[in-house]
Design a protein around this motif. Structure first.
Motif, PDB file in Angstrom:
ATOM      1  N   PHE A  26     -37.822 -76.926 -52.436  1.00  0.00           N
ATOM      2  CA  PHE A  26     -37.417 -75.876 -53.375  1.00  0.00           C
ATOM      3  C   PHE A  26     -38.617 -75.200 -54.047  1.00  0.00           C
ATOM      4  O   PHE A  26     -38.440 -74.433 -54.994  1.00  0.00           O
ATOM      5  N   LYS A  27     -39.807 -75.484 -53.572  1.00  0.00           N
ATOM      6  CA  LYS A  27     -40.996 -74.808 -54.087  1.00  0.00           C
ATOM      7  C   LYS A  27     -41.258 -73.609 -53.197  1.00  0.00           C
ATOM      8  O   LYS A  27     -41.766 -73.725 -52.087  1.00  0.00           O
ATOM      9  N   TRP A  32     -35.797 -66.388 -53.600  1.00  0.00           N
ATOM     10  CA  TRP A  32     -35.349 -67.466 -54.496  1.00  0.00           C
ATOM     11  C   TRP A  32     -36.559 -68.330 -54.832  1.00  0.00           C
ATOM     12  O   TRP A  32     -37.173 -68.923 -53.943  1.00  0.00           O
ATOM     13  N   THR A  33     -36.909 -68.405 -56.126  1.00  0.00           N
ATOM     14  CA  THR A  33     -38.127 -69.146 -56.486  1.00  0.00           C
ATOM     15  C   THR A  33     -37.897 -70.196 -57.568  1.00  0.00           C
ATOM     16  O   THR A  33     -38.860 -70.719 -58.119  1.00  0.00           O
ATOM     17  N   GLY A  34     -36.645 -70.531 -57.864  1.00  0.00           N
ATOM     18  CA  GLY A  34     -36.404 -71.612 -58.818  1.00  0.00           C
ATOM     19  C   GLY A  34     -35.094 -71.424 -59.551  1.00  0.00           C
ATOM     20  O   GLY A  34     -34.682 -70.296 -59.840  1.00  0.00           O
ATOM     21  N   PRO A  71     -49.280 -67.051 -55.380  1.00  0.00           N
ATOM     22  CA  PRO A  71     -49.716 -68.358 -54.889  1.00  0.00           C
ATOM     23  C   PRO A  71     -50.999 -68.855 -55.540  1.00  0.00           C
ATOM     24  O   PRO A  71     -51.264 -70.065 -55.538  1.00  0.00           O
ATOM     25  N   GLU A  72     -51.787 -67.941 -56.108  1.00  0.00           N
ATOM     26  CA  GLU A  72     -53.040 -68.342 -56.740  1.00  0.00           C
ATOM     27  C   GLU A  72     -52.843 -68.774 -58.192  1.00  0.00           C
ATOM     28  O   GLU A  72     -53.394 -69.779 -58.636  1.00  0.00           O
ATOM     29  N   ARG A  76     -44.994 -65.582 -62.100  1.00  0.00           N
ATOM     30  CA  ARG A  76     -43.906 -64.834 -61.483  1.00  0.00           C
ATOM     31  C   ARG A  76     -44.207 -63.338 -61.521  1.00  0.00           C
ATOM     32  O   ARG A  76     -44.690 -62.819 -62.530  1.00  0.00           O
ATOM     33  N   ARG A  77     -43.886 -62.648 -60.436  1.00  0.00           N
ATOM     34  CA  ARG A  77     -44.127 -61.214 -60.310  1.00  0.00           C
ATOM     35  C   ARG A  77     -42.846 -60.537 -59.812  1.00  0.00           C
ATOM     36  O   ARG A  77     -42.140 -61.070 -58.960  1.00  0.00           O
ATOM     37  N   ASP A  78     -42.544 -59.362 -60.364  1.00  0.00           N
ATOM     38  CA  ASP A  78     -41.441 -58.539 -59.862  1.00  0.00           C
ATOM     39  C   ASP A  78     -40.174 -59.370 -59.690  1.00  0.00           C
ATOM     40  O   ASP A  78     -39.567 -59.400 -58.612  1.00  0.00           O
TER      41      ASP A  78
END
Length: 279
Positions: A26-27, A32-34, A71-72, A76-78
């Motif tokens: 789930f990472k 879907w990011t969380g 990733p760096e 969270r973006r957009d």
């Protein structure tokens, strides 16, 4: 890998360890990011051990981020935050190739909740939404019992919302999949507030039935809830039960009052130990 030994209330010795392979599943850095409030529901309806690899599982989420994660920096973006989403996993292995996420879509293509409220209680309530709780599968349908929540501008910063109901969502199954377009929503009487406490059910289900694979089944579905005293931050456990064959008949639910199963939700008392099955 750390491992902790625990003893249950029934005297069973169990081991608890981290499962990094499931965390990694789930990472995600795109779409879907969380999400929070996670539950897992086997579409076979069998919740006992030994058959997880033979079925598809539904993961149920509350507030969910849809967008990108850098990733760096891990920022969270957009992104958009939607109130509920689902995921489907084939089998019992944490395989990203077997996992599919589902959320709703607005007319402009932007993300939204998979289940916007459409019950009588939600109508005219202003901005409101579902926070999904636990669910189960009975006779070709998946059932969820979400909390109904609405905006409350008088709440403290960051908590400008309040729950005001519990609903039932019924989703037909078709070919081991969810027929979401034909789901139904109903208000329930399982949210109860008085001067002494707030009580709502649906936090968890235990189908103690033959079809669910329960040992020594009694044919009841046990429905767990949260019991919170007025002005008390401590949440206690409440329990009710209903025969499997009449799960949708709200009048058949019985509430544990500390000594017996009662027809009166107002008599519910916090669960404080083993409930006799013969009570």
């Amino acid at each position: 890998m750390s491992e902790e030994q625990k003893t249950t209330a029934a005297g069973l010795r169990i081991s608890v360890r981290e499962a990094p392979e499931w965390t990694a599943l789930f990472k995600r850095e795109e779409r879907w990011t969380g999400g929070d409030g996670i539950y897992a529901i086997p579409l076979s309806g069998h919740e006992g051990p030994g058959q997880a690899d033979a079925t598809r599982h539904v993961f149920v989420f509350g507030d969910t981020f849809i967008g990108r994660v850098d990733p760096e920096t891990a920022q969270r973006r957009d992104f958009a935050m939607v109130y509920n989403t689902l995921a489907l996993l084939d089998g019992n292995k944490p395989d990203p190739a077997q996992l599919r996420f589902i959320w709703g879509q607005n007319g402009d293509g932007s993300a939204t909740a998979i289940f916007p409220p459409s019950t009588a209680k939600s109508a005219g309530a202003g901005e409101c939404w579902y926070w999904l709780q636990d669910g189960l599968v009975i006779d070709g349908h998946m059932y969820l019992m979400p909390m109904l929540v609405r905006s409350d501008p008088d709440g403290p910063p960051g908590f400008q919302f309040r729950d005001f109901g519990v609903c039932l969502i019924k989703i037909p199954l078709a070919a081991d999949d969810l027929d979401l377009s034909n789901h139904q929503q109903r208000d329930t009487p399982f949210f109860h507030v008085n001067a002494a406490r707030k009580l709502y059910f649906g936090a968890a289900f235990m189908p103690h039935t033959t079809t669910a694979g329960a040992p020594e089944p009694d044919g009841y579905i046990y429905v767990y809830g949260r019991y919170q005293g007025a002005g008390d931050n401590e949440i206690k456990l409440a329990v009710a039960r209903v025969p499997e064959g009449v799960f949708e008949d709200f009048d058949q639910l019985r509430f544990w009052d500390g000594a017996a199963w009662s027809t009166d939700i107002a008599a519910t008392t916090p669960w404080a130990g083993a409930v006799p099955s013969s009570a």
